[in-house]
Design an enzyme around this catalytic site. Structure first.
Site, short mmCIF file in Angstrom:
data_model
loop_
_atom_site.label_atom_id
_atom_site.label_comp_id
_atom_site.label_asym_id
_atom_site.label_seq_id
_atom_site.Cartn_x
_atom_site.Cartn_y
_atom_site.Cartn_z
CB CYS A 1 -6.96 7.68 13.77
SG CYS A 1 -5.64 8.38 14.78
CG HIS B 1 -8.06 8.69 7.64
ND1 HIS B 1 -8.72 8.84 8.83
CD2 HIS B 1 -6.74 8.54 7.96
CE1 HIS B 1 -7.86 8.76 9.83
NE2 HIS B 1 -6.65 8.59 9.33
CG HIS C 1 -5.55 12.93 12.44
ND1 HIS C 1 -6.78 12.48 12.88
CD2 HIS C 1 -4.88 11.81 12.03
CE1 HIS C 1 -6.85 11.18 12.76
NE2 HIS C 1 -5.70 10.75 12.24
#
Length: 731
Positions: free
Chosen positions: A161, A294, A331
């Site tokens: 990610c 994040h 996400h």
């Protein structure tokens, strides 16, 4: 702090594009995140009745007609999202095809690539049934050449990610090296039921919305989309009269080297990436106006991240200003850091910091950072740090600044910019040497390395163990890990998909599901050996392995680490014709340039049905005529060994004809064979071997040279057997 001028040597952002749960385009993205809106909601893509949580971030169904008008039809939604975001970014940059061939490259990141297609028995666009060819990850890039002229390298990254930031970083590195003038960089992902099941099994899904940094956070929400930025050298931007929207001042990556799914509690890799990135940018912690974090909303990672940001960027006078976009968007995985880069550019332009859209009760464990409230904050924004990390431990960090002048953009000029001298561009002549290599190819079955891993990772660990035998490879931030895999995680993905209807999503095996992405081998190597330096994973066909070597060379040329363990792996099923395995090398800088076997990156470019122009360019770039050529070519790549031999005027060894289809491991098998050839001919004067790796329309060329050796640079550990045809799998 005054805005920076855009000067020679700078890497500038000239265009942005987006597809997200907010809609198609960068405008709805900015309206959503800057307004504190939430774009997640009930899943419509698949049946969630058996799932305890049922929300995600989908690109709205109402946007599909607009998508049909913008880009061609394609079975992969992620490929279409990527094409639409690219088209917008190219239009925003007012980009025209480069006048110099081979000077526009593409660097794209993803977590699952086209694998979500395999969840569908039949393509729902009514095109054709979806077959196993869609497991080939490079199909994600199918539509990009339809919306932008690409004649340089096309690189597909899959580092977890953090990969959207990695894509921007590698594009910037290619520009800094003078390899390309324009880099189209980004990430793309589509919502996957397998990923939804994985996070269900990990008990990491939020029941309603993701709440990053909130005391009541319960998990993350998977999402989909694409983000793209156009990077250019300031010189190219100025020459065409372009306008810079932002300046990319610094980039860095690091590895947690701790665990497959859990972050290291001390946050060492996050701190390392942020501090290195800020140093690369020539800036100090008190100059950072906003950290685009994040922040997934999971209980374990948000606290670690907040403490790491405070450690790296906090000062006695002020706390770092922090917010995450995932409360708004969910996400988006491989697209996340790319979309966050788009928003960072928008924040620099608008002078507004997006808030934490779902923040209600800030976690006391995050008290060392200044969490922006949901409504956002209007404030001067001159410097933004963007941070991303993911399963497997990869971390990426970027630092961006506004160009001179308030407003939409600044015309690129020649004024002085950064406080520190510009980094000298490193050409292909920097001395990089091979200090070790290892192979593990079918039919030999490697000794068991880790019973929890799949066969491809077993081969990867066996190859690395062979390469590092007898070497004193230090742990820590000075050793990087770069890997390329064609099929890593595919077995786990297929098995998890099969388990969902039988066992139920809550009972699929978490560890198997977590290994269903492309990062299994690189994570296993990094964790086992404690390598915490730059971390990168690539995917694709035969060219992916050679691209991995190219990225490792760039890291060393630009002083990002002292050495890199770089390798590739693939397994091809086919009964008696099963092929594949893994191969790797250790690369180090050789300041003296007089020891061992040296490698030079010659050329990366798109190739068509006629490879002659590409090979001709490679021969012109070599230090002399090649003694031998070693070829690794994907099936159907129009580069048969007899043709290559005739064009190069030298004998050609085709590793695929000897060892079968090796996928991303092919580039490394070719490099290992070339290194062994030069080692055996060490008495001759600098024998040269040309390594060619050709994939689906992409080619990479590397020159391998034997230099005068003092003994410290000799390579071995199976390389002689590889070159002689006695390597595992030889026939």
């Amino acid at each position: 702090m005054a805005h920076l001028a855009v000067g020679p040597g700078e890497c500038v952002v000239t265009g942005v594009g987006a597809v997200s749960p907010a809609g198609i385009g960068s405008a709805p993205l900015w309206e959503t995140v800057s307004g504190g809106r939430v774009a997640t909601g009930p899943v419509t893509r698949f049946d969630t009745s058996r799932y305890p949580a049922r929300n995600a971030g989908e690109v709205p169904l109402s946007c599909l007609p607009q998508l049909d008008r913008l880009v061609p039809r394609h079975p992969s939604r992620a490929a279409r999202y990527l094409a639409a975001a690219t088209a917008e970014a190219v239009q925003d940059a007012a980009l025209v095809p480069s006048r110099t061939p081979g000077r526009t490259g593409v660097f794209v990141g993803t977590v699952m690539g086209t694998r979500p297609l395999l969840e569908r028995g039949l393509d729902d666009t009514g095109l054709t049934p979806v077959g196993t060819e869609w497991a080939e990850p490079e199909r994600l890039l199918d539509l990009v050449p339809a919306v932008v002229t690409v004649d340089g390298p096309m690189v597909l990254l899959a580092s977890g990610c953090s990969v959207g930031g990695d894509a921007v970083s590698r594009g910037a590195a290619a520009i800094a090296a003078g390899e390309v003038e324009v880099a189209v960089c980004g990430g793309a992902e589509e919502l996957s039921q397998e990923v939804f099941a994985m996070f269900t099994a990990l008990r990491a899904l939020a029941p309603d919305v993701a709440r990053p940094f909130d005391a009541d956070r319960r998990g993350m929400l998977p999402a989909e989309g694409a983000g793209v930025v156009v990077l250019e050298s300031a010189e190219h931007c100025a020459a065409r009269g372009g306008r810079a929207r932002a300046v990319l001042l610094g980039h860095a990556s690091a590895a947690d080297a701790f665990h497959l799914t859990q972050p290291r509690p001390t946050g060492d890799a996050l701190i390392e990436a942020l501090t290195t990135c800020l140093k690369d940018a020539g800036r100090t912690a008190d100059q950072v106006d906003w950290v685009c974090a994040h922040g997934t909303g999971t209980p374990a990672s948000d606290g670690v991240e907040a403490r790491a940001i405070a450690t790296a960027l906090g000062t006695p006078a002020r706390q770092p200003v922090v917010s995450s976009l995932k409360g708004s968007l969910g996400h988006t995985q491989g697209a996340a850091a790319a979309l966050e880069t788009v928003v960072a550019v928008q924040a620099l332009t608008a002078g507004r910091i997006p808030g934490n859209a779902t923040l209600r009760r800030p976690d006391p464990a995050c008290a060392d950072v200044d969490l922006v409230p949901p409504q956002g904050r209007t404030a001067p924004v001159d410097l933004v740090a963007s941070l991303a990390f993911g399963l497997g431990g990869g971390v990426s960090a970027l630092v961006l600044s506004a160009p001179k002048g308030r407003g939409a953009a600044s015309i690129c000029g020649s004024a002085a910019g950064r406080d520190q001298p510009q980094q000298t561009r490193s050409g292909p002549t920097a001395n990089i040497r091979i200090t070790a290599l290892g192979v593990s190819l079918i039919p030999v079955q490697p000794a068991p390395q880790d019973p929890r891993t799949d066969d491809e990772t077993q081969h990867a660990l066996a190859a690395v163990t062979s390469a590092l035998h007898g070497l004193n490879m230090p742990e820590g931030s000075q050793t990087g890990t770069v890997w390329a895999g064609s099929t890593a995680g595919l077995q786990e993905f297929a098995q998890t998909c099969a388990d969902i209807p039988v066992l139920g999503p809550a009972r699929v095996l978490p560890r198997r599901a977590a290994r269903s992405a492309f990062t299994g081998p690189v994570t296993a190597v990094s964790v086992r050996y404690g390598f915490q330096g730059p971390y990168l994973n690539l995917t694709g066909a035969q060219d992916a392995g050679a691209h991995a070597v190219a990225e490792a060379v760039r890291m060393l040329q630009q002083d990002q680490c002292a050495r890199v363990l770089v390798g590739g792996s693939a397994l091809r099923s086919g009964g008696a014709d099963r092929s594949g395995g893994a191969a790797c090398v250790v690369l180090e800088r050789d300041p003296g340039g007089d020891a061992g076997t040296a490698v030079r990156l010659l050329h990366r470019a798109r190739v068509g049905a006629d490879p002659a122009p590409f090979i001709g360019d490679c021969l012109e770039r070599m230090t002399g005529p090649p003694r031998r050529v070693v070829l690794s070519a994907a099936p159907g790549s129009h580069t048969p060994a007899p043709l290559v031999s005739r064009l190069c005027g030298a004998p050609c060894l085709d590793v695929e004809s000897r060892w079968g289809d090796l996928g991303a491991a092919g580039g490394f098998a070719a490099l290992a064979a070339a290194a062994a050839m030069t080692a055996r001919r060490g008495g001759a004067a600098n024998p040269r071997v040309l390594v060619l790796a050709v994939g689906a329309g992409n080619a990479v060329a590397i020159e391998v040279i034997s230099q005068k050796s003092s003994g410290k640079g000799e390579v071995g550990n199976g390389s002689d057997r590889a070159a002689a045809g006695h390597a595992p799998g030889g026939r």
